[in-house]
Scaffold this motif. Structure first.
Motif, short mmCIF file in Angstrom:
data_model
loop_
_atom_site.label_atom_id
_atom_site.label_comp_id
_atom_site.label_asym_id
_atom_site.label_seq_id
_atom_site.Cartn_x
_atom_site.Cartn_y
_atom_site.Cartn_z
N ALA A 66 48.47 65.40 56.40
CA ALA A 66 49.12 66.50 56.13
C ALA A 66 50.95 66.44 56.20
CB ALA A 66 49.09 67.85 57.44
N VAL A 67 51.29 67.76 55.44
CA VAL A 67 52.86 68.20 54.98
C VAL A 67 52.74 69.08 55.46
CG1 VAL A 67 52.22 68.46 52.36
CG2 VAL A 67 54.36 67.59 53.63
N GLN A 68 53.63 69.40 55.62
CA GLN A 68 54.23 70.91 56.35
C GLN A 68 56.44 70.61 55.67
OE1 GLN A 68 53.40 72.90 59.97
NE2 GLN A 68 55.85 73.25 60.36
N GLY A 69 56.56 72.05 55.66
CA GLY A 69 57.63 72.52 55.34
C GLY A 69 57.82 73.56 56.09
N LEU A 82 51.02 64.64 60.83
CA LEU A 82 51.74 65.42 60.53
C LEU A 82 53.17 64.48 59.60
CD1 LEU A 82 52.00 68.44 59.23
CD2 LEU A 82 52.81 69.14 62.11
N VAL A 83 53.60 65.31 58.50
CA VAL A 83 54.90 64.87 57.99
C VAL A 83 55.63 66.05 57.93
CG1 VAL A 83 56.19 64.19 56.61
CG2 VAL A 83 54.03 62.74 57.11
N ASN A 84 56.11 66.30 58.74
CA ASN A 84 57.85 67.59 59.24
C ASN A 84 58.59 67.43 57.96
OD1 ASN A 84 59.27 69.91 58.91
ND2 ASN A 84 58.50 70.23 61.49
N THR A 85 58.86 68.04 56.79
CA THR A 85 59.82 67.70 56.02
C THR A 85 61.46 68.52 56.05
OG1 THR A 85 58.86 69.15 54.44
CG2 THR A 85 58.05 66.86 54.17
N SER A 86 60.90 68.72 56.83
CA SER A 86 61.69 70.61 57.14
C SER A 86 63.87 70.16 57.31
CB SER A 86 61.91 71.87 58.21
OG SER A 86 62.00 70.57 59.63
N PHE A 102 65.78 70.52 44.68
CA PHE A 102 65.74 70.75 45.57
C PHE A 102 65.29 69.04 46.74
CE2 PHE A 102 63.29 73.61 43.52
CZ PHE A 102 62.50 73.38 44.63
N GLU A 103 65.58 69.57 47.83
CA GLU A 103 64.32 68.53 48.45
C GLU A 103 63.29 69.33 48.90
OE1 GLU A 103 66.64 64.62 49.74
OE2 GLU A 103 67.24 65.69 50.69
N ALA A 104 61.80 68.45 50.20
CA ALA A 104 61.39 68.93 50.25
C ALA A 104 61.32 69.89 51.73
CB ALA A 104 60.47 68.34 50.94
N GLY A 105 62.67 70.27 52.72
CA GLY A 105 62.63 71.45 53.10
C GLY A 105 63.36 72.22 52.76
N VAL A 106 63.73 72.58 51.20
CA VAL A 106 64.76 73.43 51.10
C VAL A 106 63.58 74.71 51.22
CG1 VAL A 106 66.32 74.73 49.27
CG2 VAL A 106 66.16 71.86 50.17
N ARG A 107 64.89 75.65 51.75
CA ARG A 107 63.86 77.47 51.40
C ARG A 107 64.33 78.05 50.26
NH1 ARG A 107 62.20 79.46 56.68
NH2 ARG A 107 61.39 77.16 58.09
N TRP A 108 64.03 78.84 49.75
CA TRP A 108 64.70 79.66 48.65
C TRP A 108 65.71 80.29 49.01
CZ3 TRP A 108 63.71 78.32 44.21
CH2 TRP A 108 62.40 77.89 43.58
N ALA A 109 66.07 80.91 50.10
CA ALA A 109 67.56 81.35 50.31
C ALA A 109 68.59 80.45 49.93
CB ALA A 109 67.72 82.42 51.85
N SER A 126 59.37 86.62 46.80
CA SER A 126 59.67 87.91 47.24
C SER A 126 60.30 87.70 48.72
CB SER A 126 58.37 88.97 47.40
OG SER A 126 57.63 88.21 48.63
N ALA A 127 59.60 86.14 49.40
CA ALA A 127 60.45 86.07 50.83
C ALA A 127 61.41 84.88 50.39
CB ALA A 127 59.01 85.34 51.88
N PRO A 128 62.32 85.32 50.76
CA PRO A 128 63.83 83.60 50.61
C PRO A 128 63.30 83.04 52.13
CG PRO A 128 64.48 86.39 50.69
CD PRO A 128 62.78 85.97 51.31
N ASN A 129 62.64 83.22 53.03
CA ASN A 129 62.47 81.63 53.97
C ASN A 129 61.06 81.58 53.68
OD1 ASN A 129 61.18 83.87 54.56
ND2 ASN A 129 60.62 83.68 56.60
N VAL A 130 60.77 81.45 52.60
CA VAL A 130 59.55 80.46 52.64
C VAL A 130 60.19 79.15 51.23
CG1 VAL A 130 58.00 80.62 50.35
CG2 VAL A 130 58.24 82.31 51.91
N GLY A 131 59.41 78.16 51.83
CA GLY A 131 59.80 77.06 50.88
C GLY A 131 59.73 76.64 49.85
#
Length: 453
Positions: A66-69, A82-86, A102-109, A126-131
């Motif tokens: 699984a992968v998670q940002g 689990l691969v955490n890309t944050s 941009f790399e995999a852990g980047v957020r829109w903000a 709508s949410a700047p903190n989303v990956g």
């Protein structure tokens, strides 16, 4: 299961943790807290080499991946890797090409802040903190979507680690099949480590919100629906029906009330925006309103989506229409007077959303007129109650539903839920490509597309 991760840890620049290790819970945590994350091992990747080492370890030890940002749409995870890309947060802006990598852990903000000095903006949500990565590869409904279409339509290249442990630089020219599948199939075909996407020449917009008391939802929702019938593509809007808690951070006029919130994002000047919005002001008196010309860096204030981790469950549907019967059904089942207190959202589609992109991808249901989302915060209600209520709502809205959207799929989705994201032809093609790129279904701890048998 007893795993020896010592060699893996030597090959990884970031942390490698097992249950009980210090930092394990923090490494597996995300925005969504309703569903447990209990992998056999979690890898905090710092770059593509870490991702490759993690995937190869998983293959050697027969572990699904699984992968998670940011973990916004995560479902239950028990076992596996689990691969955490944050930690992967590099951004490169190319003003002349009007692109950003941009790399995999980047957020829109982060992307918005990096591109704004150049008078450019990404097709962020709508949410700047989303990956940015998961959002884009799931489709991506932006604040400018009716003008520019899905964010996935504007991807130029993707770097990805596939199930064979290979690092691939994917474009429409060197691997058109994988390029097609990643844009809409998300993490079913590998772990994307970076992407380059188009930017648009936008530095400001006219937007904000109108807030009405929920008691007049029966007037406001049809008024908004009629208003959307004849709008330029530069106007992207949505309508929320939100039960606000009675707590101090909520503005006093909205505190403790069920509210209808119309959200506006217009790519034009304030004078034109005011004329376009004027018919909505006749829908009823407002509890609060705030429409203004704003820099794109403040576009996140239009929705003011939550930023703190929380437990939630949701459902969604792409709607062919929103006629009077559909509105009546929706409000009876999920409006202010309904037994279950949903957070509802209707997004106006059409415009560029409905047009095929220059480079095709696996994002489906482009003929949808509206997108419906329903969310429940777990706590005020328990998870089984929320799941049951969402199923009832989905059944009630079935006559108008043409499928689901991947961006707003939350929780433990069934195979039928995932199947509803795609049409028959594209789903068949995705399963066939899955057989080519991931025949053992290594990447199955997600909203899974299985290999064709």
């Amino acid at each position: 299961m007893t795993l020896d991760v010592s060699e893996l840890a030597r090959n990884i620049a970031g942390p490698v943790l097992k249950p009980g290790d210090k930092g394990y819970e923090q490494e597996t945590a995300g925005m969504q807290t309703a569903f447990p994350r209990e992998p056999d091992v979690v890898v905090g990747a710092t770059g593509p080499n870490d991702v490759r080492a993690a995937v190869r370890f998983a293959v050697d030890n027969s572990l699904p991946v699984a992968v998670q940002g940011t973990g916004h749409a995560f479902s239950t995870l028990r076992g596996g890797l689990l691969v955490n890309t944050s930690r992967m947060n590099a951004i490169e802006v190319h003003p002349r090409k009007r692109t950003v990598r941009f790399e995999a852990g980047v957020r829109w903000a982060q992307v918005v802040e990096a591109t704004a000095p150049h008078g450019l903006a990404p097709l962020s949500g709508s949410a700047p903190n989303v990956g940015a990565m998961a959002y884009t590869l799931a489709g991506g409904m932006s604040l400018m979507g009716r003008k520019y279409g899905y964010a996935a339509d504007h991807v130029r290249q993707i770097d990805v680690v596939t199930a064979d442990g290979r690092y691939r630089h994917v474009t429409v020219d060197n691997d058109p099949d994988l390029f097609w599948a990643l844009r809409g199939g998300r993490d079913n075909f590998g772990i994307a480590t970076a992407a380059e996407v188009d930017l648009v020449e936008v530095d400001q917009l006219y937007g904000g919100g109108l807030f009405f008391d929920g008691s007049i939802a029966g007037d406001v929702v049809p008024a908004w629906r009629r208003w959307t019938d004849d709008l330029p593509d530069e106007m992207t809007s949505s309508l929320g029906v939100v039960p606000f808690p009675d707590i101090p951070p909520i503005p006093e006029p909205l505190r403790g009330k069920h509210v209808v919130h119309i959200r506006i994002a217009f790519l034009g000047d304030a004078a034109t925006g005011e004329k376009l919005v004027a018919p909505l002001l006749t829908a009823g008196s407002r509890l609060m309103e705030g429409l203004r010309e704003m820099p794109y860096t403040e576009a996140g204030t239009i929705y003011n989506d939550p930023t703190d981790p929380m437990p939630y469950h949701g459902t969604n549907a792409m709607l062919s229409d929103l006629d009077d019967k559909a509105i009546q059904t929706l409000l009876e089942n999920a409006g202010p007077g309904a037994q279950h207190k949903f957070i509802l959202e209707l997004r106006h589609m059409g415009g560029a959303y409905g047009r095929e992109p220059e480079v095709p991808n696996a994002v489906n249901h482009r003929d949808a007129a509206y997108a419906l989302g329903a969310l429940s915060r777990i706590g005020p209600v328990d998870l089984p109650t929320a799941v049951s209520a969402h199923a009832d709502l989905a059944n009630a809205m079935a006559p108008w539903s043409i499928g689901c959207g991947l961006n707003f799929t939350y929780g433990d989705a069934s195979p039928d839920d995932v199947r509803a994201v795609y049409n028959d032809q594209d789903y068949r093609r995705l399963t066939e490509l899955k057989s080519r790129y991931d025949p053992e279904n290594l990447f199955r701890l997600n909203y899974n597309i299985p290999p064709a048998r």
